[in-house]
Design a protein around this motif. Structure first.
Motif, PDB file in Angstrom:
ATOM      1  N   UNK A   8      29.840  17.384  11.019  1.00 33.93           N
ATOM      2  CA  UNK A   8      30.299  16.655   9.847  1.00 33.93           C
ATOM      3  C   UNK A   8      30.569  17.558   8.664  1.00 33.93           C
ATOM      4  N   UNK A   9      30.835  18.841   8.901  1.00 39.28           N
ATOM      5  CA  UNK A   9      31.214  19.839   7.904  1.00 39.28           C
ATOM      6  C   UNK A   9      30.091  20.227   6.947  1.00 39.28           C
ATOM      7  N   UNK A  10      29.097  19.359   6.744  1.00 38.17           N
ATOM      8  CA  UNK A  10      28.033  19.758   5.823  1.00 38.17           C
ATOM      9  C   UNK A  10      27.054  20.718   6.505  1.00 38.17           C
ATOM     10  N   UNK A  53      34.511  29.017   4.722  1.00 39.20           N
ATOM     11  CA  UNK A  53      34.675  28.760   3.293  1.00 39.20           C
ATOM     12  C   UNK A  53      33.925  27.521   2.852  1.00 39.20           C
ATOM     13  N   UNK A  54      33.488  27.530   1.601  1.00 40.53           N
ATOM     14  CA  UNK A  54      32.934  26.320   1.001  1.00 40.53           C
ATOM     15  C   UNK A  54      34.090  25.620   0.302  1.00 40.53           C
ATOM     16  N   UNK A  55      34.367  24.401   0.766  1.00 40.76           N
ATOM     17  CA  UNK A  55      35.527  23.703   0.224  1.00 40.76           C
ATOM     18  C   UNK A  55      35.269  23.262  -1.219  1.00 40.76           C
ATOM     19  N   UNK A  64      25.023  27.425   8.224  1.00 39.60           N
ATOM     20  CA  UNK A  64      25.380  27.187   6.829  1.00 39.60           C
ATOM     21  C   UNK A  64      25.205  25.699   6.556  1.00 39.60           C
ATOM     22  N   UNK A 112      25.453  22.762   3.317  1.00 37.10           N
ATOM     23  CA  UNK A 112      25.793  22.491   1.921  1.00 37.10           C
ATOM     24  C   UNK A 112      25.266  21.112   1.547  1.00 37.10           C
ATOM     25  N   UNK A 113      24.551  21.040   0.444  1.00 36.21           N
ATOM     26  CA  UNK A 113      24.141  19.744  -0.099  1.00 36.21           C
ATOM     27  C   UNK A 113      24.737  19.615  -1.477  1.00 36.21           C
ATOM     28  N   UNK A 114      24.919  18.398  -1.894  1.00 39.40           N
ATOM     29  CA  UNK A 114      25.475  18.250  -3.229  1.00 39.40           C
ATOM     30  C   UNK A 114      25.692  16.808  -3.598  1.00 39.40           C
ATOM     31  N   UNK A 143      38.570  16.653  12.367  1.00 32.86           N
ATOM     32  CA  UNK A 143      38.549  16.842  10.926  1.00 32.86           C
ATOM     33  C   UNK A 143      39.470  18.006  10.556  1.00 32.86           C
ATOM     34  N   UNK A 144      40.088  17.950   9.358  1.00 32.35           N
ATOM     35  CA  UNK A 144      41.115  18.935   8.998  1.00 32.35           C
ATOM     36  C   UNK A 144      40.646  20.381   9.124  1.00 32.35           C
ATOM     37  N   UNK A 145      39.413  20.679   8.750  1.00 28.85           N
ATOM     38  CA  UNK A 145      38.912  22.046   8.823  1.00 28.85           C
ATOM     39  C   UNK A 145      38.948  22.574  10.243  1.00 28.85           C
ATOM     40  N   UNK A 146      38.555  21.710  11.182  1.00 26.17           N
ATOM     41  CA  UNK A 146      38.533  22.115  12.590  1.00 26.17           C
ATOM     42  C   UNK A 146      39.956  22.358  13.103  1.00 26.17           C
ATOM     43  N   UNK A 201      35.626  24.754   5.069  1.00 30.93           N
ATOM     44  CA  UNK A 201      35.083  23.667   5.898  1.00 30.93           C
ATOM     45  C   UNK A 201      33.783  23.124   5.347  1.00 30.93           C
ATOM     46  N   UNK A 202      32.940  23.985   4.802  1.00 29.87           N
ATOM     47  CA  UNK A 202      31.628  23.510   4.368  1.00 29.87           C
ATOM     48  C   UNK A 202      31.727  22.691   3.100  1.00 29.87           C
ATOM     49  N   UNK A 203      31.151  21.511   3.122  1.00 31.45           N
ATOM     50  CA  UNK A 203      31.128  20.682   1.926  1.00 31.45           C
ATOM     51  C   UNK A 203      29.957  19.746   2.001  1.00 31.45           C
ATOM     52  N   UNK A 204      29.611  19.110   0.898  1.00 29.04           N
ATOM     53  CA  UNK A 204      28.435  18.254   0.916  1.00 29.04           C
ATOM     54  C   UNK A 204      28.687  16.901   1.563  1.00 29.04           C
ATOM     55  N   UNK A 205      29.962  16.532   1.748  1.00 30.26           N
ATOM     56  CA  UNK A 205      30.203  15.179   2.247  1.00 30.26           C
ATOM     57  C   UNK A 205      30.263  15.203   3.765  1.00 30.26           C
ATOM     58  N   UNK A 206      30.051  14.068   4.314  1.00 32.77           N
ATOM     59  CA  UNK A 206      30.004  13.900   5.756  1.00 32.77           C
ATOM     60  C   UNK A 206      31.384  13.522   6.251  1.00 32.77           C
ATOM     61  N   UNK A 207      31.969  14.372   7.110  1.00 34.20           N
ATOM     62  CA  UNK A 207      33.268  14.065   7.703  1.00 34.20           C
ATOM     63  C   UNK A 207      33.047  13.725   9.168  1.00 34.20           C
TER      64      UNK A 207
END
Lengths: 295, 445
Positions: free
Chosen positions: A161-163, A180-182, A201, A203-205, B345-348, B365-371
């Protein structure tokens, strides 16, 4: 999950394995599944002893250790507070101090007693409960990476889930996996790049948008120390070899004052972390590095 | 995005929410509905839409004004449960006058007349057909009565709306089709899915190849209840609970399966070649004659099969039509499309792309939201968010009224009625006789 250089048949087999593994972890840890041992535990009243299955005991014991190592910043018993805030903010008003204090009396791992000899757990207060959302993803991912390595996988990229991202080996065309951190407001661009090799890696936020791209009514992370959401749009990204550690630290560091973070990080070797704050600029938000840490 | 669907969404724009409120002022509601129908008329005129669904053509007409010349005078035969829904929808349709109501069961007739004080009441439909100035009839009677009523209405020069299923026997279906062909009158069948916006979107996605060629359709309709109407005295049992008795109906086949088989015929653009199946009464052993559970397999051209089952002793799965192709599945009743391989997901996607091109670059790709990036598409795409509050039962009545006013037949309607009407009767015979029943090769729509 991306497995470079793996043929289709092997890849399908590994994907099926991952599917089965993650589903069994979910059955164990989900509080949304009424039949899970976590749900059973959450139904326990005050001082009612619960003996979790060995796999869950192991997880809870690790959570307790992380709670100690992070000096209470990582705490799996906080979700009654999250629910309180969510319910109130969705109605458009923050909860009262009384309501926060009342709920805080039902949270905190200091109110969750572990008996190592009988391997049982008791909540001290009625209405306590745990949520493994901030740990389970990392834990399951870490186990998965271990299994894949045992099966001879030399390169892999997992995005949960990217996080949460975990990698095995390196990118086929370079010495690491560059991740990268989006930018939260412009997700096609990166605000920072980590070079991962056999690492994770997380990421929380506080995200401005919900899953479907609409505005987030409640995207906040509660600080267990005062029972209140952290302010502003901020992200904490952490890389560390173990995926569960990454998951723990990204939340724990975010809610911990900058001055106290180094103390926590003493017990976690090989950490890199970066915190961004998004500041309002006209119609847009611009990221600024708030804090950085390299081992 | 299909322009038709877009405009349909705009046309619906919330005003049909009134459906659930008990008694909004009729005039206001009619004004709302006129607005809705006016906007709908724009899309019904789109050639793309009409190429796929020619029966929408009467909806091209702007809603009429109040002038008597615009008024369509309709009589309703059968004021039972379905008849009452038609009554309500007729009252909501601009330019329709309910001139007469007919029912041989007086309590139903009187209840209907109380809702339409100006209407004339009849207990015999032939007398109603003799009434001067009647343009069309809506037939919502037990199945065994459909054919004679349709034939008499056509020969009396009336336009006909007939509830599904078309008729009690295949010969009767043929007779109605023949009478229609010679009549130059409007015919409408109560297969409301033909006017249900999510099905419109589903068809659009299917025709565009989003699920690939359709390889199987699995349809089911499950309820948990005895399927009885309250019956004040035993001698009324057969009249009020005609759906349970073979002399009047084919039960689950004609009352439920006909809808799903109609959808199958429509999406596959074919009629079944043959059918096998089993049915029994295994739960409601209360003296009824018609099956309380049916299980059938319909064989269509090119090795495609349609599986239908229905039972009234378990409702867990509800009702669904699952249209399956190698690239995806459409669930028609809930209006969703599930891709076999949902886009990652777009990053993938970007990561795979750079790997394939030998690029070593940073992927955000890394972000706090759940994709969500699931192996199986469990959420699907919602096909029908046009909240018209209508399952097509209202628009099919509007289409009927407009077609009468324009004196234009509704294209393809008799064909749809015959294909499903014959197919469900084949299914009933297959179960009753324990054999494969083939399509009647001499049948002519």
């Amino acid at each position: 999950m991306v497995l470079p250089g793996v043929n289709a048949v092997t890849g399908e087999g590994l994907a099926d394995f991952a599917d089965t593994h993650l589903r069994s972890q979910e059955r164990l840890m989900s509080r949304f599944n009424p039949n899970s041992p976590v749900s059973e535990l959450n139904r326990c009243g005050a001082n009612e002893a619960f003996a979790p299955p060995p796999a869950l005991w192991k997880i809870l014991w690790q959570c307790r250790e992380h709670w100690q190592r992070t000096r209470g910043a990582f705490d799996i018993t906080q979700w009654p507070l999250n629910r309180l805030w969510r319910e109130h903010l969705e109605r458009g008003e923050p909860p009262s101090d009384d309501a926060i204090n009342e709920t805080r009396a039902r949270t905190g791992m200091e109110r969750m007693r572990f008996d190592a000899s009988s391997r049982t757990i008791k909540f001290e207060a009625a209405g306590q409960g745990i949520d493994l959302g901030g740990f389970g993803k990392g834990y399951a991912l870490e186990q998965l990476a271990v299994c894949f390595r045992e099966r001879g996988v030399a390169r892999a990229f997992f995005s949960f889930g990217e996080s949460s991202v975990t990698v095995i080996g390196s990118h086929p065309h370079g010495p690491t996996w560059p991740v990268g951190i989006a930018n939260m407001f412009h997700p096609e661009t990166s605000v920072h790049s980590f070079s991962l090799r056999d690492a994770s890696l997380s990421t929380s936020g506080t995200a401005p948008f919900n899953q479907t791209g609409g505005p987030q009514t409640f995207g906040h992370i509660i600080n267990p120390r005062d029972g209140r959401p952290i302010a502003g749009y901020r992200t904490m990204s952490v890389t560390v070899p173990n995926a569960a550690d990454a998951e723990v630290l990204s939340t724990a560091l975010l809610v911990t004052a900058e001055a106290d973070r180094a103390e926590i990080l003493k017990t976690y070797p090989n950490v890199s972390a970066i915190e961004f704050v998004y500041e309002s600029r006209g119609n847009d938000f611009a990221p600024r590095i708030q804090w950085r840490y390299e081992t | 995005m299909n322009p038709a669907a877009t405009i349909l969404r705009r046309a619906s724009n919330g005003d049909m929410k009134h459906d659930s409120t008990p008694s909004p002022p009729v005039l206001n509601e009619l004004t709302h509905r006129r607005e809705f129908l006016k906007r709908l008329a724009v899309i019904a005129g789109s050639t793309a839409l009409l190429a796929e669904m020619p029966w929408w053509s009467p909806l091209r007409a702007a809603p009429p004004g109040d002038s008597p010349a615009d008024r369509v005078r309709v009589g309703l035969v059968g004021v039972g449960s379905r008849g009452n829904l038609h009554l309500t929808n007729l009252l909501r349709t601009p330019g329709v006058e309910i001139a007469a109501l007919c029912d041989d069961y007086d309590p139903h007739l009187q209840a209907g007349l109380a809702k339409v004080p100006g209407a004339k009441g009849f207990s015999e439909y032939r007398k109603m057909l003799d009434m001067p100035g009647l343009d069309g009839v809506v037939i919502a009677t037990p199945l065994n009565l459909h054919a004679q009523m349709c034939l008499d209405a056509f020969s009396a020069g009336k336009h006909v709306f007939c509830e599904k299923s078309l008729a009690y026997t295949i010969e009767e279906c043929q007779a109605i089709a023949n009478a229609y062909r010679g009549s130059k009158k409007v015919f409408q069948i109560g297969h409301q899915r033909l006017f249900h916006p999510p099905y419109l979107r589903a068809l659009e996605f299917a025709r565009r190849g989003e699920i690939g060629d359709i390889k199987q359709i699995r349809a089911y309709w499950h309820r948990n209840g005895n399927w009885r109407n309250p019956c004040p005295s035993p001698e009324l049992e057969h009249r009020l609970n005609w759906r349970l008795y073979r002399a009047y109906s084919c039960g689950l086949m004609t009352e439920l399966a006909s809808h799903h088989i109609q959808v199958a015929n429509w999406f596959l653009e074919a009629h079944p070649l043959s059918v096998v199946g089993y049915g029994s009464i295994n739960f409601w052993k209360d003296g009824r004659e018609l099956y309380d559970n049916v299980n059938l397999v319909y064989r269509y051209p090119n090795g495609v099969h349609v599986i239908f089952d229905s039972l009234i002793s378990n409702r867990f799965y509800g009702a669904e039509v699952q249209i399956m192709g190698p690239k995806g599945t459409i669930e028609g009743e809930t209006g969703r499309l599930f891709a076999e391989k949902p886009p990652p997901a777009p990053g993938i996607v970007q990561l795979i792309n750079s790997l394939e091109h030998g690029l070593f670059e940073t992927i955000p790709i890394g972000g706090p939201s759940w994709v969500p990036d699931l192996k199986k598409d469990t959420k699907g795409i919602v096909l029908g968010n046009e909240h018209t509050g209508d399952d097509g039962s209202y628009l099919e009545i509007v289409a009927f009224a407009n077609a009468i006013r324009r004196n234009e037949p509704i294209p393809n309607m008799m064909e749809q009625a015959c294909l499903s009407g014959v197919a469900v009767l084949m299914g009933q015979t297959a179960m009753e006789q324990g054999r494969e029943v083939t399509w009647p090769s001499d049948f002519k729509v």
